[in-house]
Write a protein that holds these residues in place. Structure first.
Motif, PDB file in Angstrom:
ATOM      1  N   UNK A 173       0.840  -1.205   0.000  1.00  0.00           N
ATOM      2  CA  UNK A 173       0.000   0.000   0.000  1.00  0.00           C
ATOM      3  C   UNK A 173       0.877   1.257   0.000  1.00  0.00           C
ATOM      4  N   UNK A 174       1.981   1.215   0.723  1.00  0.00           N
ATOM      5  CA  UNK A 174       2.895   2.360   0.729  1.00  0.00           C
ATOM      6  C   UNK A 174       3.418   2.635  -0.676  1.00  0.00           C
ATOM      7  N   UNK A 175       3.741   1.573  -1.404  1.00  0.00           N
ATOM      8  CA  UNK A 175       4.202   1.732  -2.787  1.00  0.00           C
ATOM      9  C   UNK A 175       3.075   2.241  -3.678  1.00  0.00           C
ATOM     10  N   UNK A 176       1.868   1.727  -3.460  1.00  0.00           N
ATOM     11  CA  UNK A 176       0.719   2.153  -4.264  1.00  0.00           C
ATOM     12  C   UNK A 176       0.423   3.633  -4.055  1.00  0.00           C
ATOM     13  N   UNK A 177       0.634   4.124  -2.860  1.00  0.00           N
ATOM     14  CA  UNK A 177       0.327   5.530  -2.558  1.00  0.00           C
ATOM     15  C   UNK A 177       1.261   6.487  -3.286  1.00  0.00           C
ATOM     16  N   UNK A 178       2.384   5.974  -3.788  1.00  0.00           N
ATOM     17  CA  UNK A 178       3.363   6.816  -4.484  1.00  0.00           C
ATOM     18  C   UNK A 178       3.148   6.838  -5.996  1.00  0.00           C
ATOM     19  N   UNK A 179       2.208   6.043  -6.467  1.00  0.00           N
ATOM     20  CA  UNK A 179       1.963   5.990  -7.909  1.00  0.00           C
ATOM     21  C   UNK A 179       0.819   6.927  -8.274  1.00  0.00           C
ATOM     22  N   UNK A 180       0.910   7.478  -9.450  1.00  0.00           N
ATOM     23  CA  UNK A 180      -0.125   8.408  -9.906  1.00  0.00           C
ATOM     24  C   UNK A 180      -1.116   7.737 -10.848  1.00  0.00           C
ATOM     25  N   UNK A 181      -0.755   6.555 -11.350  1.00  0.00           N
ATOM     26  CA  UNK A 181      -1.634   5.846 -12.282  1.00  0.00           C
ATOM     27  C   UNK A 181      -2.258   4.642 -11.596  1.00  0.00           C
ATOM     28  N   UNK A 182      -3.118   3.964 -12.322  1.00  0.00           N
ATOM     29  CA  UNK A 182      -3.747   2.741 -11.805  1.00  0.00           C
ATOM     30  C   UNK A 182      -2.767   1.597 -12.021  1.00  0.00           C
ATOM     31  N   UNK A 183      -1.890   1.378 -11.051  1.00  0.00           N
ATOM     32  CA  UNK A 183      -0.763   0.454 -11.211  1.00  0.00           C
ATOM     33  C   UNK A 183      -0.965  -0.833 -10.433  1.00  0.00           C
ATOM     34  N   UNK A 184      -0.321  -1.889 -10.933  1.00  0.00           N
ATOM     35  CA  UNK A 184      -0.196  -3.136 -10.192  1.00  0.00           C
ATOM     36  C   UNK A 184       1.082  -3.052  -9.365  1.00  0.00           C
TER      37      UNK A 184
END
Length: 300
Positions: free
Chosen positions: A109-120
């Motif tokens: 989730x920490x990594x997901x919070x740093x992405x700006x797109x809909x990423x896996x």
């Protein structure tokens, strides 16, 4: 499972599909219960186990939000049931033989919070042998070799935004073994971003595949390749379906090169340099990806 107060953090749904895994399911459940991330929904889909699995799950229901035990048509049919039942903004799929590091969800989730797109978001995994010790670490790779080399990552580490399933579909149940592979290819072709957390967050048991399973696996590979590369003939598809490890790839290319018109048997046999051989094999893999060049090569 969790304290039902409202969290600002996104809800993460973890889904476990199980059938007759009385010896491993409790460790799987406990690894979810011990996650440091606070906002988790845990769903277990059982295929009517008869070995004591259901009783173990019932004894651990304080850690489970939804539990269903009913017949299904296969593992991906059960996974799709769980995805449809889930409410999370993100979804993880944890096999009943495997377990998570306690920081898995938090780090993903920490990594997901740093992405700006809909990423896996995905991570490394540790293979656990029969002795219970880690035997090797799997680090994912993602490049155009995905079309011929096989599954590039452990799908249990994939933190999938719900929007991905809504926009691109769930698992294709036509594939009873390779639906996760087909799913990743589907997303890769759509240029979905895959972000890597370079830490081992999953522990998975290494289970042997029977000869029957290998045959089924190869037939599904052929079916998938036929869908991906409709311009290839049956002979080429038969070569590709068994085209898995580097050793197998070289052997198959060498034995079938001249016959398939895709590769030169004499060149591969006579080249002594491992580097040059590998470069030729990589080049051949890339040819599969570009239909225009393949059509030229296959032209009589």
């Amino acid at each position: 499972m969790m304290n039902k107060k409202k969290y600002k953090l996104p809800l993460v749904s973890i889904i476990t599909v199980v059938y007759n895994r009385a010896n491993t399911i409790e460790q799987c459940i406990k690894s979810v219960a011990e996650q440091t991330y606070p906002n988790i929904e845990y769903i277990i889909i059982d295929g009517e186990s008869n070995d004591g699995t259901v009783e173990i799950i019932n004894n651990n229901m304080e850690h489970v939000d939804q539990f269903i035990s009913e017949q299904d048509t296969g593992i991906y049919n059960a996974m799709n049931k769980g995805i449809k039942l889930s409410k999370g903004e993100y979804v993880l799929l944890l096999n009943s033989d495997d377990w998570y590091h306690k920081e898995t969800v938090s780090l993903l989730i920490a990594a997901a919070s740093k992405t700006t797109s809909c990423s896996i978001i995905h991570a490394n995994a540790l293979a656990i042998g029969e002795t219970g010790k880690a035997t090797y670490e799997i680090k994912p790779w993602l490049n155009d070799g995905i079309y011929t080399r096989g599954m590039p990552l452990r799908h249990e580490t994939m933190l999938v935004p719900r929007k991905i399933y809504e926009n691109y579909g769930i698992y294709n149940e036509r594939y009873r073994i390779l639906a996760d592979y087909e799913f990743v290819i589907r997303l890769y072709k759509k240029n979905i971003s895959f972000e890597h957390v370079d830490t081992a967050l999953l522990y998975f048991r290494v289970n042997g595949i029977s000869n029957t399973d290998i045959i089924k696996l190869q037939e599904e590979r052929k079916l998938l390749f036929k869908t991906l590369f409709p311009f290839l003939d049956e002979e080429s598809l038969d070569i590709m379906k068994a085209y898995q490890t580097r050793k197998h790839r070289f052997t198959l290319l060498a034995k079938n090169g001249r016959k398939s018109r895709l590769y030169s048997q004499s060149i591969l046999y006579n080249i002594k340099s491992h580097f040059i051989r590998s470069a030729i094999i990589l080049f051949c893999e890339l040819l599969y990806i570009n239909q225009r060049w393949i059509n030229l090569i296959l032209r009589k």
